[in-house]
Write an enzyme that holds these catalytic residues in place. Structure first.
Site, mmCIF file in Angstrom:
data_model
loop_
_atom_site.group_PDB
_atom_site.id
_atom_site.type_symbol
_atom_site.label_atom_id
_atom_site.label_comp_id
_atom_site.label_asym_id
_atom_site.label_seq_id
_atom_site.Cartn_x
_atom_site.Cartn_y
_atom_site.Cartn_z
ATOM 1 N N ASP A 179 -27.443 22.726 34.288
ATOM 2 C CA ASP A 179 -25.806 22.037 34.906
ATOM 3 C C ASP A 179 -25.580 20.848 34.023
ATOM 4 O O ASP A 179 -25.069 19.828 34.550
ATOM 5 C CB ASP A 179 -26.654 21.541 36.200
ATOM 6 C CG ASP A 179 -26.991 20.436 36.581
ATOM 7 O OD1 ASP A 179 -28.016 20.202 35.980
ATOM 8 O OD2 ASP A 179 -27.122 19.638 37.657
ATOM 9 N N HIS A 231 -33.203 11.643 31.871
ATOM 10 C CA HIS A 231 -34.317 12.987 32.640
ATOM 11 C C HIS A 231 -34.594 14.519 31.984
ATOM 12 O O HIS A 231 -35.681 14.473 32.638
ATOM 13 C CB HIS A 231 -33.562 13.614 34.214
ATOM 14 C CG HIS A 231 -32.647 12.339 34.992
ATOM 15 N ND1 HIS A 231 -33.853 11.436 36.001
ATOM 16 C CD2 HIS A 231 -31.793 11.871 34.870
ATOM 17 C CE1 HIS A 231 -33.086 10.609 36.383
ATOM 18 N NE2 HIS A 231 -31.894 10.714 36.461
HETATM 19 C C1 BDR Z 1 -31.122 15.359 37.445
HETATM 20 O O1 BDR Z 1 -29.981 15.544 38.321
HETATM 21 C C2 BDR Z 1 -28.766 15.785 37.421
HETATM 22 O O2 BDR Z 1 -27.649 14.626 37.510
HETATM 23 C C3 BDR Z 1 -29.961 15.592 36.340
HETATM 24 O O3 BDR Z 1 -28.884 16.146 35.527
HETATM 25 C C4 BDR Z 1 -30.752 15.340 36.810
HETATM 26 O O4 BDR Z 1 -31.028 17.093 35.707
HETATM 27 C C5 BDR Z 1 -31.473 13.483 38.273
HETATM 28 O O5 BDR Z 1 -31.854 13.533 39.502
HETATM 29 CA CA CA Z 2 -29.409 18.638 34.597
#
Ligand code: BDR
Ligand code: CA
Length: 313
Positions: free
Chosen positions: A10, A240
């Protein structure tokens, strides 16, 4: 050995950093990007994924996936983290190419049938596409090698609520289906990703090593760093989504804990990933739940250097 993957995403700034990490790795073959709502609406996620492929000069299918949670109304988006455009408001040009006509779930099923037992799905957004693929092809777990996700918070607090991480919170019912499927599921949640803050120097090094892709990450993460630095003594942000890819390439970077997993779908605890480590309970509610491997420790210096070295290739 080359790992065939489908990257479900995403984008999203840390998604972009992860996508480029996968493109840069000689040991990963990305069969396609499947997009999902999450940080941004799904139409923007698909366009952003295509724009990232074009920037990297990589010609692979980019599919549009689910735009709504499995249950309930349209979600809220994380523009306050990733900017109005999902890329930190940097005015990146729109892509020129076309989105693949297959839905994300159709693409996952088609590829799984074509390469049985060979594909790892790396999912770094909410899990609606995987849940839908499981509905389209109930035998999917037998056709997929493993599922590595960024999501959840096993033994640490969440980032949307005290108990829930964003990707799981965004589509808890889909996550419940994905966690209940009989496949190898490796979970990289806030237990490890929040344990490793990256200072602005890190993205500056990526940009030096790789002016196009690292340069994009450096520029887009300025907005993202502002968000993550609120209330902190020094500037920092989190990447992340690259963690489940790093595990695929070098599992020795992580310590994993095996446990039975359940996802909460009730209103108050929506999206909580509850893990019962092996041998900690005799309750059938837990012992009969599927087992997952949860990352609980990460080697900071080695992972940081691995990202830098891969961007430098
Ligand atoms: C996750 O949420 C999204 O904002 C980031 O892309 C990551 O996949 C972190 O909590
Ligand atoms: Ca993500």
């Amino acid at each position: 050995m080359t790992h065939k993957i489908i990257l479900d995403t995403d984008p999203g700034i840390d998604d972009a950093m992860a996508i480029f990490f996968a493109f840069q790795s000689p040991d990963i073959e990305v069969l396609g990007l499947t997009s999902v709502f999450g940080n941004v609406p799904v139409t923007m996620a698909a366009q952003n994924a295509l724009a990232l492929c074009e920037l990297a000069n990589i010609d692979i299918p980019v599919c549009k996936g689910v735009g709504m949670p499995w249950v309930g109304p349209e979600s809220t988006y994380a523009h306050f983290v990733h900017g109005d455009d999902g890329f930190g408001n940097i005015n990146h040009p729109a892509p020129k190419g076309k989105i693949d006509p297959r839905s994300s779930a159709e693409f996952i099923v088609e590829m799984a049938r074509k390469h049985p037992g060979e594909i790892t799905i790396v999912a770094v957004g909410p899990l609606g596409n995987l849940a839908l693929a499981l509905r389209l092809e109930p035998e999917l777990p037998k056709l997929i090698k493993a599922v590595n996700i960024m999501g959840g918070a096993a033994f640490v607090p969440g980032n949307v609520t005290p108990v829930a991480e964003a990707n799981i919170w965004n589509d808890a019912h889909a996550a419940e289906i994905v966690f209940a499927a009989d496949w190898e599921l490796n979970m990289f949640g806030l237990d490890v990703t929040y344990d490793l803050p990256f200072p602005p120097d890190f993205t500056k090094i990526l940009a030096e090593k790789n002016p196009i892709l690292g340069g994009f990450v450096e520029k887009s993460s300025r907005f993202y760093t502002e968000f993550y630095s609120q209330g902190k003594d020094s500037e920092q942000c989190y990447f992340h989504d690259a963690f489940p890819l790093a595990y695929l390439l070098d599992p020795s970077l992580f310590e994993m804990t095996e446990g039975n997993a359940r996802i909460s779908t009730d209103a108050l605890n929506k999206g909580q990933t509850i893990i019962a480590p092996a041998g900690t309970t005799a309750s059938p509610d837990w012992t009969q739940a599927m087992t997952v491997n949860v990352a609980t420790k990460v080697d900071h210096p080695r992972l940081t250097q691995f990202f830098i070295d891969t961007y430098a290739l």
